[in-house]
Design an enzyme around this catalytic site. Structure first.
Site, PDB file in Angstrom:
ATOM      1  N   CYS A 132      39.690  32.801  41.203  1.00  0.00           N
ATOM      2  CA  CYS A 132      39.331  32.967  42.618  1.00  0.00           C
ATOM      3  C   CYS A 132      38.069  33.812  42.691  1.00  0.00           C
ATOM      4  O   CYS A 132      37.333  33.904  41.694  1.00  0.00           O
ATOM      5  CB  CYS A 132      40.496  33.561  43.418  1.00  0.00           C
ATOM      6  SG  CYS A 132      41.010  35.226  42.933  1.00  0.00           S
ATOM      7  N   ASN A 175      39.611  38.029  41.961  1.00  0.00           N
ATOM      8  CA  ASN A 175      40.655  38.188  40.941  1.00  0.00           C
ATOM      9  C   ASN A 175      41.607  39.347  41.263  1.00  0.00           C
ATOM     10  O   ASN A 175      42.093  40.028  40.364  1.00  0.00           O
ATOM     11  CB  ASN A 175      40.058  38.363  39.530  1.00  0.00           C
ATOM     12  CG  ASN A 175      41.079  38.237  38.398  1.00  0.00           C
ATOM     13  OD1 ASN A 175      40.925  38.867  37.348  1.00  0.00           O
ATOM     14  ND2 ASN A 175      42.118  37.458  38.578  1.00  0.00           N
ATOM     15  N   CYS A 232      43.617  38.891  44.585  1.00  0.00           N
ATOM     16  CA  CYS A 232      44.607  38.361  45.548  1.00  0.00           C
ATOM     17  C   CYS A 232      45.232  37.045  45.077  1.00  0.00           C
ATOM     18  O   CYS A 232      46.406  37.006  44.713  1.00  0.00           O
ATOM     19  CB  CYS A 232      43.964  38.154  46.920  1.00  0.00           C
ATOM     20  SG  CYS A 232      43.387  39.675  47.693  1.00  0.00           S
ATOM     21  N   ARG A 233      44.446  35.956  45.090  1.00  0.00           N
ATOM     22  CA  ARG A 233      45.025  34.631  44.838  1.00  0.00           C
ATOM     23  C   ARG A 233      45.276  34.356  43.358  1.00  0.00           C
ATOM     24  O   ARG A 233      46.385  33.954  42.974  1.00  0.00           O
ATOM     25  CB  ARG A 233      44.111  33.538  45.430  1.00  0.00           C
ATOM     26  CG  ARG A 233      44.075  33.548  46.932  1.00  0.00           C
ATOM     27  CD  ARG A 233      42.915  32.710  47.470  1.00  0.00           C
ATOM     28  NE  ARG A 233      41.628  33.307  47.154  1.00  0.00           N
ATOM     29  CZ  ARG A 233      40.449  32.776  47.426  1.00  0.00           C
ATOM     30  NH1 ARG A 233      40.391  31.599  48.018  1.00  0.00           N
ATOM     31  NH2 ARG A 233      39.332  33.406  47.122  1.00  0.00           N
ATOM     32  N   SER A 234      44.257  34.526  42.512  1.00  0.00           N
ATOM     33  CA  SER A 234      44.441  34.095  41.110  1.00  0.00           C
ATOM     34  C   SER A 234      45.451  34.951  40.330  1.00  0.00           C
ATOM     35  O   SER A 234      46.152  34.405  39.466  1.00  0.00           O
ATOM     36  CB  SER A 234      43.102  33.983  40.365  1.00  0.00           C
ATOM     37  OG  SER A 234      42.404  35.198  40.339  1.00  0.00           O
ATOM     38  N   ASP A 248      41.552  32.380  51.544  1.00  0.00           N
ATOM     39  CA  ASP A 248      41.420  33.743  51.030  1.00  0.00           C
ATOM     40  C   ASP A 248      42.179  34.690  51.962  1.00  0.00           C
ATOM     41  O   ASP A 248      41.820  34.823  53.132  1.00  0.00           O
ATOM     42  CB  ASP A 248      39.934  34.110  50.982  1.00  0.00           C
ATOM     43  CG  ASP A 248      39.708  35.425  50.270  1.00  0.00           C
ATOM     44  OD1 ASP A 248      40.669  36.209  50.122  1.00  0.00           O
ATOM     45  OD2 ASP A 248      38.573  35.681  49.853  1.00  0.00           O
TER      46      ASP A 248
HETATM   47  P1  4NP Z   1      40.637  36.847  45.993  1.00  0.00           P
HETATM   48  O1  4NP Z   1      40.344  37.654  47.357  1.00  0.00           O
HETATM   49  O2  4NP Z   1      39.379  36.040  45.713  1.00  0.00           O
HETATM   50  O3  4NP Z   1      41.791  35.981  46.331  1.00  0.00           O
HETATM   51  O4  4NP Z   1      40.922  37.879  44.932  1.00  0.00           O
HETATM   52  C1  4NP Z   1      39.243  38.510  47.477  1.00  0.00           C
HETATM   53  C2  4NP Z   1      39.348  39.798  47.046  1.00  0.00           C
HETATM   54  C3  4NP Z   1      38.277  40.672  47.174  1.00  0.00           C
HETATM   55  C4  4NP Z   1      37.107  40.214  47.750  1.00  0.00           C
HETATM   56  C5  4NP Z   1      37.008  38.913  48.183  1.00  0.00           C
HETATM   57  C6  4NP Z   1      38.074  38.052  48.039  1.00  0.00           C
HETATM   58  N1  4NP Z   1      36.020  41.097  47.917  1.00  0.00           N
HETATM   59  O5  4NP Z   1      35.016  40.699  48.517  1.00  0.00           O
HETATM   60  O6  4NP Z   1      36.066  42.246  47.430  1.00  0.00           O
END
Ligand code: 4NP
Length: 145
Positions: free
Chosen positions: A3, A6, A8-10, A117
């Site tokens: 994702c 790294n 939340c989702r992955s 997201d």
């Molecule tokens: P993820 O979510 O891609 O599912 O881990 C996010 C976590 C942090 C950020 C963006 C998306 N960020 O911009 O810090």
């Protein structure tokens, strides 16, 4: 499992797929296309929703996706179209590019659906993400076993 951050989702996808496969046969890892959260634990909301479903993902630490991952992994599941573009840009061959797949193709083939997201939303977003990833990972695990 890839994702953006790294956190939340992955990490959820990694924890879910790991729980469905034989770890002596299948290696599952996750990474982010961005480097902001390298070395960090998953987001508390991902940790909580995983725990609610009986999974402990607290030992995971963020890392950034690298072109070497194309050599080390047979399949690269990305969470959304933006991740797809970022990862495919790093592929050196057509064969590497073909390893990359939107994870929700498992449930909605041909529909080009993103895992939303959940970072800026509430806890319900994390539960929704868990449900989608659980269904997709069930299909992946069945195919791998
Ligand atoms: P993820 O979510 O891609 O599912 O881990 C996010 C976590 C942090 C950020 C963006 C998306 N960020 O911009 O810090």
């Amino acid at each position: 499992m890839v994702c953006l951050g790294n956190i939340c989702r992955s990490p959820l996808a990694e924890g879910i797929l790991k729980s469905k496969v034989d770890s002596s046969k299948v290696v599952v890892e996750s990474a982010g296309t961005g480097g902001w959260h390298v070395g960090e634990k998953p987001d508390e909301r991902s940790i909580d929703v995983a725990r609610k479903h009986g999974l402990d993902i607290t030992d995971q630490r963020g890392r950034k996706f690298s072109a070497y991952d194309f050599e080390n992994f047979d399949y690269i599941f990305v969470m959304d179209n933006s991740n797809y573009r970022d990862v495919v840009t790093l592929a050196n061959t057509e064969e590497e590019k073909e390893k990359v797949q939107l994870i929700l193709e498992e449930i909605f083939p041909g529909d080009n659906v993103d895992v939303p997201d959940p970072y800026y939303g509430g806890n319900q977003g994390f539960e929704n993400v868990y449900q989608m990833l659980n269904e997709a990972c069930e299909k992946i695990a069945n195919r791998l076993q």
